[in-house]
Design an enzyme around this catalytic site. Sequence first.
Site, mmCIF file in Angstrom:
data_model
loop_
_atom_site.group_PDB
_atom_site.id
_atom_site.type_symbol
_atom_site.label_atom_id
_atom_site.label_comp_id
_atom_site.label_asym_id
_atom_site.label_seq_id
_atom_site.Cartn_x
_atom_site.Cartn_y
_atom_site.Cartn_z
ATOM 1 N N HIS A 326 -4.027 -59.962 0.062
ATOM 2 C CA HIS A 326 -4.632 -60.964 -0.808
ATOM 3 C C HIS A 326 -5.942 -60.492 -1.433
ATOM 4 O O HIS A 326 -6.308 -60.959 -2.517
ATOM 5 C CB HIS A 326 -4.860 -62.269 -0.052
ATOM 6 N N GLY A 327 -6.652 -59.623 -0.790
ATOM 7 C CA GLY A 327 -7.899 -59.197 -1.393
ATOM 8 C C GLY A 327 -8.677 -58.223 -0.537
ATOM 9 O O GLY A 327 -8.494 -58.154 0.682
#
Length: 484
Positions: A326-327
């Site tokens: 996700h990041g």
Amino acid sequence: MLFNSLDFAIFLPLVFICYWFLFRWNLKAQNTLILLASYVFYGWWDWRFLSLIAFSTLIDYLIGIGLGKEENTYKRKLLLTISICINLGFLGFFKYYNFFLDNFIDAFQLLGVPFKASSLKIILPVGISFYTFQTMSYTIDVYRKKLIPTHDWIAFGAYVSFFPQLVAGPIERATNLLPQFSEKRVFDQNKAVDGLRQILWGLFKKMVIADNCAEYVNIIFNQSESLSGSMLALGAVLFAFQIYGDFSGYSDIAIGTSRLFGFQLMQNFAFPYFSRDVAEFWRRWHISLSTWFRDYLYIPLGGSRSGLALSIRNTFIIFLVSGFWHGANWTFIIWGALNAVYFLPSLLLGKNRNNLDVVAQESRWPNLRELISMLFTFGLTSFAWIFFRAESMSHAWGYVQNMMQPSLFSIPDFHILEGVISLMVLIVIFILIEWNGRRRQYAIMDLAASRSRMFRWCMYLLIILAIDIFGNTSEEVEFIYFQF
């Protein structure tokens, strides 16, 4: 190009008209149109990154052909390794280079060793995490001989760049979507109407629920040091609805748009906030990513077949990798770790496959036990979302500390958030509609079976009016998952 933009409102009908009226008898022409339209759609954001997606497409197209011809095990593994390294190499550079560099510098400084290096101003290509996983699924499935490699480069290019789900999913499998580009597609009015209905519901989720929640979430998270515990708890709950409305809304629009062109994408959300435990939640939230990790990482690691200890290890690996996907921030990794901890009791007690049916399947309302289970699961999920939303670990930790004060049990200061009561009423109505449609692919799908045309069109009109009245139609608000 955003789904909730005027540009897309013009783009979609133009592509639709050309697709069904000019090229309806020519499959190759239809696929070519989709390929060109998808590159226009993606290039609308930044045309420079078209070369990146084109290169990934070309590499995996050629490697797929090579895997189809090659029988030597070593050479097949080498081809697959090349594909994975190139795809993950691009993803790693654009998304994680500065993260690893910064942590590398911090580690040296912690050891007292001076180390200097310059970070790069890297622009993260929109949707790179999504189309990278989609094209990787193709080469892996060809390697496993679950799929015959295609020699139609137009169909393969259209599969990789298919504009409805290019930048935020669902992450389609080649075994499901790619064959659809080789089949003659006939216009089906019922499917098209159903697609428009799902698009409408997706726009409602995004523009009425998510965007309005975002306004208050930003205020609360930006002022978390000075607000009461109950206000911070409210911020976490509102973010839970924001991210659900935003992401599942995008998926609804993507699936509905695909149906307009005769394609069927997988369901990506199955009413996850009605889950009775965390294991059920992850079977219903971002299904395309969860099943991707299951099939291409969890099962190859041994899944749950190698004893309890390895099952626990594999579960933590999946959730940590999911968080990192996700990041490039420790907040996402902690979010993944929290969900792994949440999942652990179900795994240890052998109850992770308990709730496979729809909640309250045979009744209109949940019983007390089901209601408590849903609220508890939602509470756990909302707490984890704090780390997902926070900008840093210090921000997340400060938010949690300030929330866990006696003021947590006070009445929130609603006067600080003008209009939030109206939003909460909208959320309650939204929950009731979602609950009523929980047995279907999306909440208002049953409107198609309504005996009263008047009722059906009144509902459509009310949704459109809600979007016009409560939606932010003057500003194009990006979808959250564009950053991933």
